[in-house]
Design a protein around this motif. Structure first.
Motif, PDB file in Angstrom:
ATOM      1  N   UNK A 116       0.846  -1.199   0.000  1.00 30.50           N
ATOM      2  CA  UNK A 116       0.000   0.000   0.000  1.00 30.50           C
ATOM      3  C   UNK A 116       0.879   1.247   0.000  1.00 30.50           C
ATOM      4  N   UNK A 117       1.952   1.229   0.783  1.00 21.99           N
ATOM      5  CA  UNK A 117       2.846   2.392   0.812  1.00 21.99           C
ATOM      6  C   UNK A 117       3.499   2.616  -0.541  1.00 21.99           C
ATOM      7  N   UNK A 118       3.892   1.521  -1.220  1.00 22.22           N
ATOM      8  CA  UNK A 118       4.512   1.670  -2.539  1.00 22.22           C
ATOM      9  C   UNK A 118       3.521   2.213  -3.553  1.00 22.22           C
ATOM     10  N   UNK A 119       2.270   1.795  -3.468  1.00 19.43           N
ATOM     11  CA  UNK A 119       1.278   2.311  -4.400  1.00 19.43           C
ATOM     12  C   UNK A 119       1.036   3.788  -4.172  1.00 19.43           C
ATOM     13  N   UNK A 120       0.931   4.183  -2.894  1.00 20.24           N
ATOM     14  CA  UNK A 120       0.710   5.606  -2.592  1.00 20.24           C
ATOM     15  C   UNK A 120       1.880   6.442  -3.081  1.00 20.24           C
ATOM     16  N   UNK A 121       3.100   5.937  -2.884  1.00 21.03           N
ATOM     17  CA  UNK A 121       4.286   6.676  -3.345  1.00 21.03           C
ATOM     18  C   UNK A 121       4.312   6.785  -4.865  1.00 21.03           C
ATOM     19  N   UNK A 122       3.904   5.736  -5.554  1.00 17.46           N
ATOM     20  CA  UNK A 122       3.886   5.767  -7.020  1.00 17.46           C
ATOM     21  C   UNK A 122       2.871   6.776  -7.521  1.00 17.46           C
ATOM     22  N   UNK A 129       4.247  10.262  -7.035  1.00 11.62           N
ATOM     23  CA  UNK A 129       5.275  10.578  -8.038  1.00 11.62           C
ATOM     24  C   UNK A 129       4.660  10.869  -9.405  1.00 11.62           C
ATOM     25  N   UNK A 130       3.638  10.101  -9.788  1.00 16.07           N
ATOM     26  CA  UNK A 130       2.982  10.348 -11.071  1.00 16.07           C
ATOM     27  C   UNK A 130       2.283  11.700 -11.077  1.00 16.07           C
ATOM     28  N   UNK A 131       1.632  12.060  -9.943  1.00 15.35           N
ATOM     29  CA  UNK A 131       0.962  13.362  -9.871  1.00 15.35           C
ATOM     30  C   UNK A 131       1.969  14.487  -9.947  1.00 15.35           C
ATOM     31  N   UNK A 132       3.077  14.352  -9.208  1.00 14.51           N
ATOM     32  CA  UNK A 132       4.099  15.384  -9.260  1.00 14.51           C
ATOM     33  C   UNK A 132       4.704  15.526 -10.664  1.00 14.51           C
ATOM     34  N   UNK A 145       3.221  14.701 -13.538  1.00 13.19           N
ATOM     35  CA  UNK A 145       2.260  15.183 -14.510  1.00 13.19           C
ATOM     36  C   UNK A 145       1.900  16.647 -14.280  1.00 13.19           C
ATOM     37  N   UNK A 146       1.785  17.035 -13.013  1.00 16.37           N
ATOM     38  CA  UNK A 146       1.348  18.394 -12.699  1.00 16.37           C
ATOM     39  C   UNK A 146       2.503  19.379 -12.650  1.00 16.37           C
ATOM     40  N   UNK A 147       3.542  19.000 -12.003  1.00 22.15           N
ATOM     41  CA  UNK A 147       4.605  19.973 -11.707  1.00 22.15           C
ATOM     42  C   UNK A 147       5.936  19.653 -12.391  1.00 22.15           C
ATOM     43  N   UNK A 148       6.017  18.497 -13.119  1.00 26.26           N
ATOM     44  CA  UNK A 148       7.249  18.125 -13.841  1.00 26.26           C
ATOM     45  C   UNK A 148       8.472  18.171 -12.930  1.00 26.26           C
ATOM     46  N   UNK A 149       8.301  17.601 -11.756  1.00 23.06           N
ATOM     47  CA  UNK A 149       9.378  17.625 -10.779  1.00 23.06           C
ATOM     48  C   UNK A 149      10.371  16.483 -10.950  1.00 23.06           C
ATOM     49  N   UNK A 150      10.029  15.484 -11.783  1.00 20.02           N
ATOM     50  CA  UNK A 150      10.918  14.323 -11.899  1.00 20.02           C
ATOM     51  C   UNK A 150      11.721  14.297 -13.205  1.00 20.02           C
ATOM     52  N   UNK A 151      11.718  15.374 -13.974  1.00 18.34           N
ATOM     53  CA  UNK A 151      12.474  15.399 -15.219  1.00 18.34           C
ATOM     54  C   UNK A 151      13.961  15.229 -14.968  1.00 18.34           C
ATOM     55  N   UNK A 152      14.449  15.932 -13.958  1.00 20.64           N
ATOM     56  CA  UNK A 152      15.877  15.828 -13.656  1.00 20.64           C
ATOM     57  C   UNK A 152      16.242  14.419 -13.223  1.00 20.64           C
ATOM     58  N   UNK A 153      15.377  13.830 -12.362  1.00 23.64           N
ATOM     59  CA  UNK A 153      15.638  12.475 -11.917  1.00 23.64           C
ATOM     60  C   UNK A 153      15.604  11.481 -13.076  1.00 23.64           C
ATOM     61  N   UNK A 154      14.617  11.659 -13.994  1.00 24.39           N
ATOM     62  CA  UNK A 154      14.519  10.756 -15.140  1.00 24.39           C
ATOM     63  C   UNK A 154      15.743  10.895 -16.040  1.00 24.39           C
ATOM     64  N   UNK A 155      16.223  12.106 -16.265  1.00 26.69           N
ATOM     65  CA  UNK A 155      17.403  12.308 -17.106  1.00 26.69           C
ATOM     66  C   UNK A 155      18.629  11.665 -16.479  1.00 26.69           C
TER      67      UNK A 155
END
Length: 296
Positions: A13-19, A22-25, A27-37
């Motif tokens: 359940x914790x892993x699902x909530x974290x996922x 992360x998807x909301x962040x 999609x909405x705020x593009x906060x994971x672009x640096x991490x993905x790169x």
């Protein structure tokens, strides 16, 4: 109880909530672009190594396919070029024939030749014989006495046929004789092999024969073995000795007898000339004889 930690369900359940977070962040705020790169740069060597076997297999397949296609096209073009060059060999003979305005209406009218491409598979190791073996035989329609030529001139004729191959006697063999004529003036004679790959002899020309150095010899068509008009050799030596009935005449074959790998087998196609039927007037009735009594 605390040493065991959270249960498996709680962890899921914790892993699902974290996922979801992360998807909301992302999609909405593009906060994971640096991490993905950063992760893509770190994982690129692993992806490259994983794709190397498939890339190598694809390159080998494409290379082999391209090589086979190029080899097939090259072989086809060589065969077509060989046939075209063989057909062009008769142009000089036809031009000279038209210039002399020969009356050929009574002879066979040549409408074309059927040819077959063959390759040399062996040669006679006997130094006193000029023979080669080709990879076409009776299964391909080859017959004894058939004319053989390369891209330049007449090479010889078939002397022995088996189902898969045939033996060709070259024109330079001592047992070979070829009816020829001088292209310049139509003088006919016999070219005899000398046993040397680059030499033909014309032993039956008298001293006063009109023959010169650099004269071109072509097949005369006499004897029925070789079609007329194909190049044979070029005169390289003419010696006239007083007191001897015949001149010493030497010619050099135009065919590349010691280098040719592909040859042509020729079938001559000849039909008698067709002449339009002339309209003839009906014959008049015979005149009555003087002593014949008139009918009542």
């Amino acid at each position: 109880m605390f040493a065991e930690g959270p249960s498996q369900g709680a962890r899921l359940i914790a892993a699902m909530i974290l996922s979801i977070l992360l998807m909301v962040l992302d999609h909405r705020f593009h906060q994971t672009e640096t991490l993905r790169s950063t992760l893509s740069v770190l994982t690129y060597p692993i992806q490259f190594l994983a794709e190397v076997p498939s890339d190598i297999g694809r390159w080998v397949t494409e290379t082999l396919q391209d090589r086979n296609a190029l080899q097939e096209n090259n072989q086809r073009l060589q065969h077509e070029n060989l046939k075209l060059r063989a057909e062009l060999q008769q142009i000089a003979a036809l031009q000279a024939e038209n210039e002399r305005l020969r009356d050929l209406l009574g002879s066979a009218y040549k409408i074309g030749n059927r040819v077959l491409v063959a390759e040399l598979s062996a040669m006679d190791l006997d130094p006193f014989r000029q023979q080669v073996v080709i990879n076409k035989g009776s299964l391909s329609g080859v017959f004894e006495g058939q004319a053989v030529l390369d891209a330049h001139a007449i090479m010889g004729q078939v002397t022995h046929v088996s189902p898969m191959n045939a033996t060709v006697l070259l024109i330079t063999d001592v047992e070979h004789a070829l009816p020829v004529q001088v292209l310049r003036n139509g003088l006919r004679t016999i070219a005899v092999g000398s046993g040397r790959i680059n030499r033909l002899e014309l032993p039956y020309l008298p001293n006063n024969a009109d023959i010169r150095n650099d004269d071109l010899l072509v097949t005369s068509g006499l004897g029925g073995k070789f079609p007329p008009g194909y190049p044979v050799a070029r005169i390289i030596e003419v010696q006239r000795q007083p007191g001897k009935p015949f001149a010493t005449v030497v010619a050099q074959p135009l065919a590349q007898l010691d280098r040719t790998r592909e040859v042509l087998l020729v079938w001559e196609i000849s039909v008698p000339p067709q002449f339009p039927e002339e309209e003839t007037a009906p014959a008049p009735p015979p005149a009555p004889m003087e002593n014949e009594a008139e009918a009542p």
